[in-house]
Design a protein around this motif. Sequence first.
Motif, short mmCIF file in Angstrom:
data_model
loop_
_atom_site.label_atom_id
_atom_site.label_comp_id
_atom_site.label_asym_id
_atom_site.label_seq_id
_atom_site.Cartn_x
_atom_site.Cartn_y
_atom_site.Cartn_z
N ARG A 156 3.26 23.64 21.44
CA ARG A 156 2.64 24.72 22.21
C ARG A 156 1.13 24.76 22.04
N ILE A 195 -2.01 23.26 28.92
CA ILE A 195 -1.22 23.08 30.13
C ILE A 195 -1.95 22.09 31.05
N LEU A 244 7.11 30.20 30.86
CA LEU A 244 6.09 30.88 30.07
C LEU A 244 5.59 32.13 30.78
N ASP A 264 0.95 35.34 29.19
CA ASP A 264 0.24 35.16 27.93
C ASP A 264 0.53 33.82 27.28
N GLY A 265 1.35 32.99 27.93
CA GLY A 265 1.67 31.67 27.39
C GLY A 265 2.86 31.65 26.46
N ARG A 318 3.38 18.94 29.40
CA ARG A 318 3.23 20.38 29.69
C ARG A 318 2.56 20.57 31.04
N GLU A 364 2.30 22.08 34.70
CA GLU A 364 2.68 23.30 35.42
C GLU A 364 2.98 22.97 36.88
#
Length: 462
Positions: free
Chosen positions: A92, A96, A305, A308-309, A334, A336
């Motif tokens: 994490r 992104i 997500l 706020d992630g 990751r 999007e």
Amino acid sequence: MMPSPNDGNAKHPTSPDFAFPPVLGLLEAQIVSMYRQLESSQWWPADKLRRWQFEQAARLVGHARQHVPFYAETPGRLPSGVEGAIDENAWRSLPILTKEEVRAEIARLKSRWLPLDVKMRSDWTTGSSGQPLEVLTTSTSALLFRANKLRLLRWHGYDPRGKVCEIRRPFWEAGSLIHRMPYWERPFGNLFPTGQQVTMDIFSKIEAQVHFLETEAPQYLLTYPSNLRLLLRAFRGAGKRLPTLRLVRTMSERLEPDLRRECQDTLGVPLVDCYGAQEAGYIAIQCPEHDHYHIQSEMNLVEVLGEDGAPCQPGETGRVVITPLHALAMPLLRYELGDYAEVGEPCSCGRGLPVLRQIYGRKKETLTLPSGERRYSVFLSKVFDSLRAVIQYQVIQKSLTALEVRIVAERPLEKTESDQIIHGLAAQVGPEFEVRLVFVDRIPRLPGGKHMDFVSEVETPP
């Protein structure tokens, strides 16, 4: 019932004189081997699936670090000090990856090295936003896609000997509305005896599509949800069904929940929906026992997500971020997609594959309230379901307080019908919105053949 992958009725390309025991060619053997693994791993506990995902993700990160300039040369794109292993916290910490970055960095995202037995190939997304995106994949990804598709077919009882009609974006040379193949699912090689596949251009008129389906008499139909709704209206109006039809499969667009019931009521067959992307193949497939979707964890690491992630919990809706786990040619770590989805509870069917309860589509398909809050579950079919004079519709959010409703109708609407649309929308979106009805002759599809029943023109922060 769909034949087993080693059914004795299958053709055997390397040993045509052997009927039993079967001797498969290399492609067929690889598909069967991978499929058997998927049959086992779907029943693993969720935590075991997650461990194996991060094992594969670590290998992908190692490949990107060594062979992909975008990751190797851009500070902060990969976790520092991590070699051979990765956990969720380190994962994490990765930023992104956006579509804009992929378009701008396509040359640097291309791997400089692949194993000798892995071939690179190029494909393009359909470009719903008007900007197609080049996607680099490998022969290994294609093999995994085939095994995953076999899972889909067997989950939902496909008989590969049945005839398939597709109504979708044309993939053949211009000049013909129909493309005919002697066999469907050719990527499976000669694994099964297969029926015919006939595909029609989705830009064809609905009357022509109805005639096409009645003439071809398929067992299976594949199309987009918006097109299926128009077909159901036409069949219902004519009081007809397709007697040979066993199942309808939808793809590429957001599916409103009521369409399943409408398909069953009108054609007498179930509807199965899938969620995928050119960049990743199958992302989630409808459960064989429920209407929700199982994430295909063996192929893609999927994160949903919040703004706020943080990872969304069951019942929460967020942005879909994916990592195709075997994308050696162009690693998308990751990435999007631009879609929103709601996380579901673990499934009672017993599969450890995570659940998406609902897929809501793109950011441009979500309503922005005057407060700035987004609303994902605006289902327009609830507004228009009883208005038989309305053929097609599209709602455009023009501002934080204004909606324009574009309507194709078979006759002028009465005032009570217009009022019903306005009041029905207000019940879903709130009384703050001014609703304006605009009657048009047609609502064009996007270049890739898709239709968006809701489009927001409101610019919101990323």
